[in-house]
Design a protein around this motif. Structure first.
Motif, PDB file in Angstrom:
ATOM      1  N   ALA A 314       0.949  -1.287   0.008  1.00 35.51           N
ATOM      2  CA  ALA A 314      -0.137   0.197  -0.015  1.00 35.51           C
ATOM      3  C   ALA A 314       0.808   1.414   0.053  1.00 35.51           C
ATOM      4  O   ALA A 314       0.605   2.176  -0.782  1.00 35.51           O
ATOM      5  CB  ALA A 314      -0.854  -0.023   1.123  1.00 35.51           C
ATOM      6  N   PHE A 317       2.801   1.641  -3.438  1.00 34.76           N
ATOM      7  CA  PHE A 317       1.733   2.164  -4.389  1.00 34.76           C
ATOM      8  C   PHE A 317       1.564   3.649  -4.055  1.00 34.76           C
ATOM      9  O   PHE A 317       1.576   4.472  -5.350  1.00 34.76           O
ATOM     10  CB  PHE A 317       0.485   1.365  -4.287  1.00 34.76           C
ATOM     11  N   LEU A 318       1.355   3.900  -2.820  1.00 34.08           N
ATOM     12  CA  LEU A 318       1.037   5.544  -3.016  1.00 34.08           C
ATOM     13  C   LEU A 318       2.457   6.353  -3.234  1.00 34.08           C
ATOM     14  O   LEU A 318       2.303   7.285  -3.856  1.00 34.08           O
ATOM     15  CB  LEU A 318       0.706   5.770  -1.586  1.00 34.08           C
ATOM     16  N   SER A 321       2.910   6.385  -6.975  1.00 32.16           N
ATOM     17  CA  SER A 321       1.882   7.204  -7.998  1.00 32.16           C
ATOM     18  C   SER A 321       2.385   8.660  -8.012  1.00 32.16           C
ATOM     19  O   SER A 321       2.371   9.096  -6.816  1.00 32.16           O
ATOM     20  CB  SER A 321       0.336   6.931  -7.527  1.00 32.16           C
ATOM     21  N   LEU A 325      -3.365   8.237  -5.038  1.00 34.91           N
ATOM     22  CA  LEU A 325      -4.299   7.348  -5.284  1.00 34.91           C
ATOM     23  C   LEU A 325      -5.934   7.625  -4.506  1.00 34.91           C
ATOM     24  O   LEU A 325      -5.693   7.858  -3.530  1.00 34.91           O
ATOM     25  CB  LEU A 325      -3.908   5.824  -5.248  1.00 34.91           C
ATOM     26  N   GLU A 327      -8.832   6.027  -2.989  1.00 34.49           N
ATOM     27  CA  GLU A 327      -8.992   4.744  -1.919  1.00 34.49           C
ATOM     28  C   GLU A 327      -9.467   3.470  -2.849  1.00 34.49           C
ATOM     29  O   GLU A 327      -8.993   2.362  -2.682  1.00 34.49           O
ATOM     30  CB  GLU A 327      -9.941   4.872  -0.873  1.00 34.49           C
ATOM     31  N   GLU A 329      -9.013   3.048  -6.026  1.00 27.94           N
ATOM     32  CA  GLU A 329      -7.925   2.500  -7.163  1.00 27.94           C
ATOM     33  C   GLU A 329      -6.939   1.735  -6.074  1.00 27.94           C
ATOM     34  O   GLU A 329      -6.249   0.615  -6.445  1.00 27.94           O
ATOM     35  CB  GLU A 329      -7.168   3.622  -7.488  1.00 27.94           C
ATOM     36  N   LEU A 330      -6.754   2.265  -5.107  1.00 25.21           N
ATOM     37  CA  LEU A 330      -5.832   1.495  -4.117  1.00 25.21           C
ATOM     38  C   LEU A 330      -6.351   0.181  -3.867  1.00 25.21           C
ATOM     39  O   LEU A 330      -5.791  -0.837  -3.696  1.00 25.21           O
ATOM     40  CB  LEU A 330      -5.448   2.283  -2.783  1.00 25.21           C
TER      41      LEU A 330
END
Length: 364
Positions: A314, A317-318, A321, A325, A327, A329-330
């Protein structure tokens, strides 16, 4: 897009404690003599619209002429700076709301970094400025053209007077904002324009604007006093149908980090799940005194509850990006373990549409 920033104000503006002095300073900066007069005449027709003078003053063409006559003084930028978690965003949100209540005749633009996807993008910020303040002017196509054209656009918008710009967390804008050397922000400001900025003390953008504009009005958002901290504890836990004893409250507020609003809110969120007196005692004692240390403790607890791989994914990914993102999309990315758990990278094949799109984009 303005809607997301308005929602941010609605959520955060009520969570301000012990900042009355700073709020008054911002309102004093905004409420200059010309802005007071403009507010009065723009709304005078509400009391007595039958008088000739009132009818004349309520005419838009007359209002514009008077605004241009009053807007003859240049002002410096107003900077609010402080440590991470000091409550700058909530304070700025409350000032946005206060200014609209005290000076309803003013035009207000606000931008909160983190309020929505893409809010860290300098280009989107400048495009918003054009769309809201000068909708009749064609928006430049490139970032370079936007940066060059914004000062002139602000000068034109300021000719009508009564324009206030709020930008929160300036230091969290993408690297483009630093590379532009703040060329899009004229210093001193054009006549008729006020600008309130918030940022973390000592960041590159803070040093840059301090060097460029030594006469800038600057206030520090410092530590909270004891009463304000107690209000946060009672208010935050009360909204969640939870309370702690006075002894626990004193023990919590005795921690060195409790003067920081974000530290205090994070600690309260951790205490919310404990009902046993002994467990609450132990938890308060275990809290790190630094904000970073406390957040690391929270992440460690979440890792133990949900698994290290999921939490790490998590955060990765943040971080990867560019503009954050949503919520949803995550959740889509995390729904498929193969998106972030690799045992044999050479045999990895994407199994979902999301994975295939991501892989195609990265290879292009």
């Amino acid at each position: 897009e303005r809607r997301l920033h308005t929602q941010f104000i609605d959520i955060r503006s009520s969570a301000v404690y012990g900042r009355g002095k700073l709020q008054r300073k911002v309102m004093s900066y905004i409420g200059s003599a010309e802005n007071h007069v403009m507010t009065l005449y723009k709304h005078c027709y509400k009391k007595n619209a039958t008088r000739i003078s009132t009818v004349v003053l309520s005419m838009p063409v007359i209002q514009k002429k008077i605004s241009m006559f009053l807007a003859t003084k240049q002002h410096e930028v107003f900077i609010m700076h402080g440590d991470a978690g000091a409550g700058k965003s909530s304070l700025l949100a409350s000032c946005c709301r206060l200014s609209s209540q005290l000076f309803p005749g003013l035009r207000t633009f606000y931008h909160f970094v983190g309020a929505g996807g893409g809010s860290t993008d300098l280009v989107r910020l400048l495009r918003r400025l054009f769309m809201e303040l000068a909708p009749d002017i064609p928006i430049p196509n490139t970032e370079e053209e936007l940066v060059r054209a914004t000062p002139q656009m602000l000068k034109r918008s300021g000719q009508e007077g009564g324009l206030v710009i709020f930008i929160d967390a300036l230091n969290q804008l993408d690297i483009d904002a630093i590379e532009s050397n703040l060329a899009w922000l004229p210093i001193p400001l054009p006549v008729g324009v006020r600008c309130v900025l918030s940022m973390i003390t000592g960041t590159k953008i803070h040093k840059m604007i301090t060097v460029r504009a030594p006469a800038t009005i600057s206030v520090e958002v410092g530590a909270l006093d004891y009463d304000a901290c107690a209000e946060i504890v009672n208010g935050y836990l009360g909204l969640r149908n939870r309370s702690i004893s006075s002894a626990h409250e004193k023990r919590l507020l005795a921690k060195r980090g409790s003067k920081n609003p974000l530290w205090l809110v994070t600690a309260c969120e951790e205490l919310r799940i404990y009902r046993c007196i002994a467990a609450t005692d132990d938890k308060i004692v275990s809290f790190s005194d630094s904000l970073l240390g406390l957040l690391q403790q929270v992440l460690k607890r979440i890792e133990e509850e949900h698994g290290k791989d999921l939490v790490m994914a998590a955060l990765c990914f943040l971080e990867c990006s560019r503009h954050g993102l949503l919520e949803t999309e995550l959740l889509v990315l995390l729904a498929e373990p193969r998106n972030y758990i690799f045992t044999q990278s050479e045999t990895y094949e994407p199994t979902s549409v999301v994975s295939k799109v991501a892989e195609t984009t990265s290879n292009s």
